[in-house]
Design a protein around this motif. Structure first.
Motif, short mmCIF file in Angstrom:
data_model
loop_
_atom_site.label_atom_id
_atom_site.label_comp_id
_atom_site.label_asym_id
_atom_site.label_seq_id
_atom_site.Cartn_x
_atom_site.Cartn_y
_atom_site.Cartn_z
N ALA A 126 83.87 -41.46 -29.45
CA ALA A 126 83.32 -40.96 -30.70
C ALA A 126 84.41 -40.46 -31.62
O ALA A 126 85.38 -39.88 -31.18
N ASP A 127 84.23 -40.67 -32.89
CA ASP A 127 85.13 -40.17 -33.92
C ASP A 127 84.29 -39.34 -34.89
O ASP A 127 83.80 -39.86 -35.89
N PRO A 128 84.08 -38.06 -34.61
CA PRO A 128 83.18 -37.26 -35.44
C PRO A 128 83.62 -37.19 -36.89
O PRO A 128 82.80 -37.13 -37.79
N ASP A 129 84.94 -37.17 -37.14
CA ASP A 129 85.41 -37.08 -38.52
C ASP A 129 84.96 -38.27 -39.33
O ASP A 129 84.50 -38.15 -40.46
N ALA A 130 85.12 -39.48 -38.74
CA ALA A 130 84.70 -40.68 -39.45
C ALA A 130 83.20 -40.67 -39.67
O ALA A 130 82.71 -41.09 -40.72
N ALA A 131 82.46 -40.18 -38.69
CA ALA A 131 81.01 -40.15 -38.83
C ALA A 131 80.59 -39.19 -39.93
O ALA A 131 79.72 -39.50 -40.75
N ASP A 132 81.21 -38.01 -39.97
CA ASP A 132 80.84 -37.03 -40.98
C ASP A 132 81.18 -37.51 -42.38
O ASP A 132 80.49 -37.21 -43.35
N ALA A 133 82.28 -38.26 -42.48
CA ALA A 133 82.70 -38.74 -43.79
C ALA A 133 81.83 -39.87 -44.29
O ALA A 133 81.88 -40.22 -45.46
N GLY A 134 81.09 -40.49 -43.39
CA GLY A 134 80.22 -41.58 -43.78
C GLY A 134 80.96 -42.88 -44.00
O GLY A 134 80.44 -43.80 -44.60
N THR A 135 82.21 -42.97 -43.52
CA THR A 135 82.99 -44.18 -43.71
C THR A 135 83.05 -45.03 -42.46
O THR A 135 83.68 -46.06 -42.43
N GLY A 136 82.43 -44.60 -41.40
CA GLY A 136 82.41 -45.39 -40.17
C GLY A 136 81.33 -44.82 -39.29
O GLY A 136 80.76 -43.77 -39.57
N THR A 137 81.06 -45.49 -38.20
CA THR A 137 79.98 -45.01 -37.34
C THR A 137 80.47 -43.99 -36.34
O THR A 137 79.69 -43.44 -35.60
N ALA A 165 76.20 -57.18 -42.28
CA ALA A 165 76.42 -56.58 -40.97
C ALA A 165 75.16 -55.85 -40.49
O ALA A 165 74.50 -55.15 -41.26
N SER A 166 74.84 -56.02 -39.21
CA SER A 166 73.75 -55.28 -38.59
C SER A 166 74.22 -53.95 -38.03
O SER A 166 73.43 -53.02 -37.86
N LEU A 167 75.51 -53.86 -37.72
CA LEU A 167 76.08 -52.63 -37.18
C LEU A 167 77.54 -52.57 -37.57
O LEU A 167 78.24 -53.59 -37.52
N THR A 168 78.02 -51.41 -37.98
CA THR A 168 79.44 -51.20 -38.24
C THR A 168 79.91 -49.99 -37.46
O THR A 168 79.12 -49.07 -37.18
N ALA A 169 81.18 -49.97 -37.09
CA ALA A 169 81.70 -48.89 -36.27
C ALA A 169 83.21 -48.79 -36.45
O ALA A 169 83.82 -49.64 -37.11
N THR A 170 83.80 -47.78 -35.88
CA THR A 170 85.24 -47.58 -35.89
C THR A 170 85.77 -47.63 -34.47
O THR A 170 85.23 -46.94 -33.59
N LEU A 171 86.79 -48.43 -34.24
CA LEU A 171 87.45 -48.49 -32.94
C LEU A 171 88.75 -47.70 -33.02
O LEU A 171 89.52 -47.86 -33.97
N ILE A 172 89.00 -46.88 -32.03
CA ILE A 172 90.21 -46.06 -32.00
C ILE A 172 91.02 -46.42 -30.77
O ILE A 172 90.50 -46.48 -29.65
N ASN A 173 92.30 -46.68 -30.97
CA ASN A 173 93.21 -47.01 -29.88
C ASN A 173 93.70 -45.72 -29.23
O ASN A 173 94.37 -44.91 -29.88
N THR A 174 93.37 -45.49 -27.98
CA THR A 174 93.77 -44.28 -27.28
C THR A 174 94.95 -44.50 -26.36
O THR A 174 95.29 -43.62 -25.56
N SER A 175 95.60 -45.65 -26.45
CA SER A 175 96.77 -45.89 -25.61
C SER A 175 97.87 -44.90 -25.98
O SER A 175 98.03 -44.54 -27.15
N PRO A 176 98.64 -44.42 -24.99
CA PRO A 176 99.75 -43.49 -25.30
C PRO A 176 100.82 -44.11 -26.17
O PRO A 176 101.56 -43.40 -26.84
N THR A 177 100.93 -45.43 -26.18
CA THR A 177 101.88 -46.11 -27.06
C THR A 177 101.12 -47.17 -27.85
O THR A 177 100.34 -47.93 -27.29
#
Length: 561
Positions: free
Chosen positions: A18-29, A77-89
């Motif tokens: 989850a990316d709460p900031d993106a969700a609150d901003a309304g720019t991503g799911t 689009a039927s669904l939009t979302a934000t993907l976040i890379n959590t790799s350490p590098t």
């Protein structure tokens, strides 16, 4: 297992949470990696997801060639979302995120697009990467599914228009219907997740809140998304191992091996070098570039002047040049850079043994500077290829559970059935190359590129019927094929199956999933995507013959079908 988790981290995959900031901003799911805040609570992530699916898009929606992505064509689009890379590098050295959108078609086709985050206000990188939708796609016949519905394990709105978001407390029948619908959805999600979840000692049972599904096409098709780590699965009613009323195993799985990668465009500091000293403290936000992708330059083979310069350099240094050609006269070069000799033979590509491969991997892991070599430009055969925005490659692993027979990836002078290119006992040592070339006297039974390239793969199996994928990326692409027994050490609940790994030089991840279920249907689905070839006029049939390579008139008369 620990080994599995370590492998996932090393492969730097884009995972989802989850990316709460993106969700609150309304720019991503808010879909991305992280702690999973808001998942499964009916608020946070899910509220944001529901607000942007099933016809309720947020401002600035990219659907159908909007201002943020003017190149995309086809259904919204039927669904939009934000993907976040959590790799350490990460590839850019800073935090990275991507946009995801899913577009569902009325004939069962599912389109999944992963792009950079276009349109970030006041960012240095905000314009879309060019894609060839307008040139390739048959927009007139790409009809969106109007019955798509989201399936989760938690309470949510149940209609497209949101009329039922607040049920009437006095209407017991309505409340009962909503409750029954939620129970049915949870039962369906439990059934689907059970076919793809692999228990571990740390997690013997699946977390249903980590999954969301889209059901469409008269409920005949379901696209299941796993949020963390990110992957997705296409199900078809009556699919692999299922009866007519159930879905069975998925017919296509994507991202299960964790081989997904996406290199973001980046800016180059003019004062930095392209070597180890290049911008080690880059603060690029890794969003997007307003760049226009450069055209590929044709490969220029090395000539005799290059060989002469090498000999002179060797003589000046007092050393002796190693004759790797064994004294044979070179008369040309193949498209892969290997020499063609006057006696009709060709230079053999050296095969790296297992010890050398492990040593090379160890050096790469211990020396991050090696990864920066060639970051901004590459030289090959006397030609320098500049990369003003750095490497921009993308890739994804795609598996066909229960299938041992894949077809497609034209054009190659090899077996109709795709052969393995990876693992012990692989038929080929190099992946299939997709790149348009005019190759004279091409080799047989090789994966080298030829005159055309179509990134289409079709699977045929007794259990799953016919299914396929269309990797919509026109850049130079390599495709590895993994056999059913080459599972990469990952215990896959979906069972054995043949896997393909697509790796493209640039572009975006734009994947069409074709559900079939039979050859006639799947090629009709593909025809609606890319159009159909017009039949030639009757008077021209039988008169088309290439003039190339015939010695004389008798030689032409000797041609037969």
């Amino acid at each position: 297992t620990d080994a599995h988790q370590q492998q996932k981290q090393q492969q730097q995959q884009s995972e989802a949470g989850a990316d709460p900031d993106a969700a609150d901003a309304g720019t991503g799911t808010g879909t991305g990696t992280g702690t999973g805040t808001g998942r499964g609570t009916g608020g946070g992530l899910w509220n944001s997801v529901v607000s942007r699916v099933l016809g309720k898009s947020a401002p600035g929606d990219r659907s159908g060639g909007g201002p943020l992505d003017p190149y995309v064509r086809g259904p919204a689009a039927s669904l939009t979302a934000t993907l976040i890379n959590t790799s350490p590098t990460t590839s850019t050295g800073v935090g990275e995120s991507l946009n995801l959108d899913v577009r569902l078609h009325s004939d069962g086709v599912a389109r999944v697009r992963i792009t950079e985050r276009y349109g970030t206000s006041a960012a240095a990188y905000e314009s879309a990467r060019w894609t060839s939708d307008e040139l390739i796609l048959n927009e007139e016949e790409m009809v969106g599914a109007d019955d798509a519905e989201i399936v989760t394990s938690t309470a949510r709105p149940t209609s497209r228009d949101g009329d039922d978001e607040q049920s009437d407390n006095g209407n017991n029948n309505n409340n009962n219907n909503i409750k029954q619908k939620q129970e049915d959805d949870k039962a369906l999600l439990t059934e689907l997740v059970g076919t793809v979840f692999t228990p571990t000692p740390d997690q013997p049972q699946p977390d249903l809140d980590n999954y969301v599904a889209l059901r469409y096409g008269g409920a005949d098709h379901v696209l299941l998304l796993r949020l963390e780590p990110f992957s997705f699965y296409l199900f078809r009613r009556g699919g692999s191992g299922a009866g007519e009323s159930s879905y069975g195993m998925p017919i296509v799985t994507v991202g299960e091996r964790g081989l997904a990668h996406f290199e973001l465009r980046r800016a180059r500091d003019d004062d930095s070098s392209a070597g180890a000293d290049a911008d080690a403290t880059n603060t690029d936000d890794g969003e997007n570039s307003d760049a226009v992708l450069m055209d590929d330059d044709d490969y220029i083979p090395p000539d005799d002047d290059d060989d002469e310069e090498e000999r002179e350099a060797a003589a000046a240094s007092g050393g002796e040049e190693e004759d790797k050609h064994g004294g044979k006269e070179i008369v040309g070069y193949w498209e892969d850079g290997l020499a063609i000799y006057a006696d009709g033979t060709r230079e053999e590509r050296p095969v790296e043994d297992e010890a050398e491969a492990e040593h090379r991997k160890l050096l790469e892991e211990q020396s991050p500077d090696l990864d920066r070599e060639g970051l901004w430009e590459e030289s090959f055969g006397g030609h320098t290829d500049s990369k003003p925005y750095g490497p921009t490659s993308v890739g994804m692993d795609i598996k066909f559970p229960g299938s041992s027979h894949l077809y497609g990836l034209p054009e190659h002078a090899s077996s109709t059935v795709l052969q393995t290119t990876h693992g012990a006992g692989a038929k080929y040592h190099n992946p299939y190359r997709l790149y348009n070339l005019d190759v004279f006297e091409y080799e047989l039974d090789e994966t080298m590129a030829l005159y055309g390239e179509v990134p289409l793969v079709i699977s045929h199996s007794v259990a799953g019927g016919t299914a396929g994928i269309f990797w919509f990326n026109p850049t130079e692409t390599f495709v590895d094929v993994y056999g059913p027994d080459d599972d990469g050490g990952i215990g896959d609940a979906a069972g054995h199956g043949t896997t393909t790994h697509f790796m493209s030089e640039s572009g975006i991840v734009d994947l069409f999933l074709l559900p079939g279920p039979d050859p006639h249907t799947i090629y009709a689905q593909y025809g609606r995507l890319t159009g159909r070839v017009s039949l030639p006029p009757m008077f021209s049939l039988g008169y088309h013959q290439c003039r190339w390579n015939y010695r004389d008139e008798p030689d032409v008369y000797a041609v037969h079908a």
